[in-house]
Design an enzyme around this catalytic site. Structure first.
Site, PDB file in Angstrom:
ATOM      1  N   GLU A  34      54.214 -42.647  21.993  1.00  0.00           N
ATOM      2  CA  GLU A  34      54.642 -43.885  23.039  1.00  0.00           C
ATOM      3  C   GLU A  34      53.651 -44.793  23.235  1.00  0.00           C
ATOM      4  O   GLU A  34      53.911 -45.924  23.671  1.00  0.00           O
ATOM      5  CB  GLU A  34      54.449 -42.934  24.585  1.00  0.00           C
ATOM      6  N   GLU A  72      58.020 -33.212  23.418  1.00  0.00           N
ATOM      7  CA  GLU A  72      57.936 -32.663  24.648  1.00  0.00           C
ATOM      8  C   GLU A  72      59.194 -31.765  25.043  1.00  0.00           C
ATOM      9  O   GLU A  72      58.893 -30.637  25.677  1.00  0.00           O
ATOM     10  CB  GLU A  72      58.198 -33.895  25.721  1.00  0.00           C
TER      11      GLU A  72
HETATM   12  N1  COA Z   1      65.247 -44.216  20.297  1.00  0.00           N
HETATM   13  C1  COA Z   1      66.605 -44.852  19.998  1.00  0.00           C
HETATM   14  N2  COA Z   1      66.774 -45.044  18.604  1.00  0.00           N
HETATM   15  C2  COA Z   1      66.173 -44.318  17.794  1.00  0.00           C
HETATM   16  C3  COA Z   1      64.923 -43.647  18.030  1.00  0.00           C
HETATM   17  C4  COA Z   1      64.546 -43.689  19.399  1.00  0.00           C
HETATM   18  N3  COA Z   1      63.274 -43.000  19.936  1.00  0.00           N
HETATM   19  N4  COA Z   1      64.353 -43.128  16.994  1.00  0.00           N
HETATM   20  C5  COA Z   1      65.206 -43.766  16.049  1.00  0.00           C
HETATM   21  N5  COA Z   1      66.219 -44.450  16.381  1.00  0.00           N
HETATM   22  C6  COA Z   1      67.501 -45.058  15.661  1.00  0.00           C
HETATM   23  C7  COA Z   1      66.790 -46.311  15.029  1.00  0.00           C
HETATM   24  O1  COA Z   1      66.833 -47.440  15.810  1.00  0.00           O
HETATM   25  C8  COA Z   1      67.916 -46.340  14.045  1.00  0.00           C
HETATM   26  O2  COA Z   1      69.181 -46.841  14.495  1.00  0.00           O
HETATM   27  P1  COA Z   1      69.985 -47.961  13.752  1.00  0.00           P
HETATM   28  O3  COA Z   1      70.350 -47.278  12.420  1.00  0.00           O
HETATM   29  O4  COA Z   1      71.033 -48.397  14.924  1.00  0.00           O
HETATM   30  O5  COA Z   1      68.860 -49.197  13.752  1.00  0.00           O
HETATM   31  C9  COA Z   1      68.294 -44.845  13.522  1.00  0.00           C
HETATM   32  O6  COA Z   1      67.807 -44.039  14.753  1.00  0.00           O
HETATM   33  C10 COA Z   1      67.377 -44.470  12.443  1.00  0.00           C
HETATM   34  O7  COA Z   1      66.144 -44.656  12.602  1.00  0.00           O
HETATM   35  P2  COA Z   1      65.062 -45.444  11.423  1.00  0.00           P
HETATM   36  O8  COA Z   1      63.972 -46.063  12.344  1.00  0.00           O
HETATM   37  O9  COA Z   1      65.934 -46.485  10.804  1.00  0.00           O
HETATM   38  O10 COA Z   1      64.558 -44.236  10.461  1.00  0.00           O
HETATM   39  P3  COA Z   1      63.249 -44.237   9.743  1.00  0.00           P
HETATM   40  O11 COA Z   1      63.360 -43.089   8.747  1.00  0.00           O
HETATM   41  O12 COA Z   1      63.210 -45.817   9.196  1.00  0.00           O
HETATM   42  O13 COA Z   1      62.141 -43.896  10.725  1.00  0.00           O
HETATM   43  C11 COA Z   1      61.124 -42.703  12.441  1.00  0.00           C
HETATM   44  C12 COA Z   1      62.123 -42.703  11.387  1.00  0.00           C
HETATM   45  C13 COA Z   1      61.201 -41.389  13.326  1.00  0.00           C
HETATM   46  C14 COA Z   1      59.765 -42.835  12.091  1.00  0.00           C
HETATM   47  C15 COA Z   1      61.562 -43.893  13.413  1.00  0.00           C
HETATM   48  O14 COA Z   1      62.927 -43.948  13.825  1.00  0.00           O
HETATM   49  C16 COA Z   1      60.703 -43.934  14.683  1.00  0.00           C
HETATM   50  O15 COA Z   1      59.557 -44.390  14.767  1.00  0.00           O
HETATM   51  N6  COA Z   1      61.431 -43.694  15.905  1.00  0.00           N
HETATM   52  C17 COA Z   1      60.873 -43.580  17.273  1.00  0.00           C
HETATM   53  C18 COA Z   1      59.920 -42.718  17.369  1.00  0.00           C
HETATM   54  C19 COA Z   1      59.205 -42.818  19.096  1.00  0.00           C
HETATM   55  O16 COA Z   1      58.516 -43.901  19.108  1.00  0.00           O
HETATM   56  N7  COA Z   1      59.617 -42.184  19.594  1.00  0.00           N
HETATM   57  C20 COA Z   1      59.175 -42.180  21.096  1.00  0.00           C
HETATM   58  C21 COA Z   1      59.846 -42.767  22.093  1.00  0.00           C
HETATM   59  S1  COA Z   1      59.278 -42.665  23.582  1.00  0.00           S
END
Ligand code: COA
Length: 260
Positions: free
Chosen positions: A134, A114
């Protein structure tokens, strides 16, 4: 002002704002949304700034979304305020009156997509991933995604991305019109710098007129939209830059625009 979650850097007339929470993949919490809003207001007010580049710290993520940990505890009233705060930032970017380029080097998910869509131009690394996941959290986009994605890529693409929540790679995002250009990862900075330099040398008041006619005029019916265009076209004739640009063409020289 000292920021905790973003970094500000200047190169000539180009201001780069970097969301700086790499350990959380630059997720947008309330504090970051507020800091970005202030930073964009400052960029709007500073005549020395002609272009803004927005990016995220590190190689992995532009912005991986709104901060899920923060949202987890929200009441509906807090969620409404959070959505409004996010939407206010997106509007501040869209209505800045100066071109804003999103430099997308990695994940641009949820609020990150966004945020990129609120920028006027998007250049993506071939490693970038876009998505509105989402729905996988039992949520819907809340920072304007349902509206801007529909406008950028059409209803079919908006419904597909929002309903499946599945991420897409940068080339598909380009096919859908979501990004302007995809470049090899190690060419990203050069591509962004070249575009930013080009925009920084352009006539700023003409740029503001174009942004207004396309973004605001584009939201109206054709008659009102054309009226926006005529008004901004006529307004350009009150600027020194218009006389400089047309004279430079006739004198076969490069124009120098002052934003006056
Ligand atoms: N909000 C809060 N924290 C987030 C985040 C988010 N949208 N996206 C990633 N993080 C944090 C993770 O919780 C993790 O924190 P930690 O180390 O304290 O546990 C850190 O960032 C690293 O992310 P991680 O998930 O371990 O990396 P990954 O390489 O395994 O996966 C993604 C990468 C992008 C696929 C995954 O982080 C993800 O799906 N994020 C959420 C995406 C999402 O749904 N966004 C929309 C939100 S409305």
């Amino acid at each position: 002002m000292a920021y905790r979650n973003i970094e500000v850097a200047n190169r000539g007339a180009i201001r780069t704002l970097t969301v700086n929470r790499p350990d959380k993949l630059n997720a947008l919490n309330r504090a970051t949304l507020n800091e970005l809003t202030i930073a964009f207001q400052q960029a709007a007010q500073d005549d020395a700034v002609r272009v803004v580049v927005l990016t995220g710290a590190g190689d992995k993520a532009f912005v991986a979304g709104a901060d899920i940990a923060e949202m987890n505890g929200y009441t509906p009233v807090q969620a409404q305020a959070f959505s409004e705060t996010g939407q206010r930032l997106m509007l501040a970017i869209e209505r800045l009156g100066k071109p804003v380029i999103a430099r997308v080097q990695g994940f641009a998910l949820g609020g990150g997509m966004e945020l990129a869509m609120a920028c006027h131009l998007r250049i993506a690394s071939d490693k970038a991933r876009f998505g509105q996941p989402e729905i996988n959290l039992g949520l819907i986009p809340g920072f304007g995604g349902t509206q801007r994605l529909t406008r950028l890529a059409g209803r079919a693409a908006a419904l597909e991305l929002c309903l499946t929540g599945a991420p897409i790679k940068a080339p598909r995002a380009a096919e859908l019109g979501i990004v302007n250009r995809v470049v090899e990862h190690d060419q990203l900075d050069e591509a962004v710098d070249t575009l930013a330099d080009q925009l920084a040398a352009a006539a700023p008041l003409a740029a503001a007129g174009i942004l207004d006619a396309i973004l605001n005029g584009g939201e109206c019916g054709i008659d009102q939209g054309l009226a926006y265009e005529t008004r901004n076209f006529a307004l350009a004739f009150s600027t020194e830059d218009m006389h400089e640009g047309t004279s430079a063409f006739l004198e076969k020289r490069k124009p120098e625009f002052k934003g006056e």
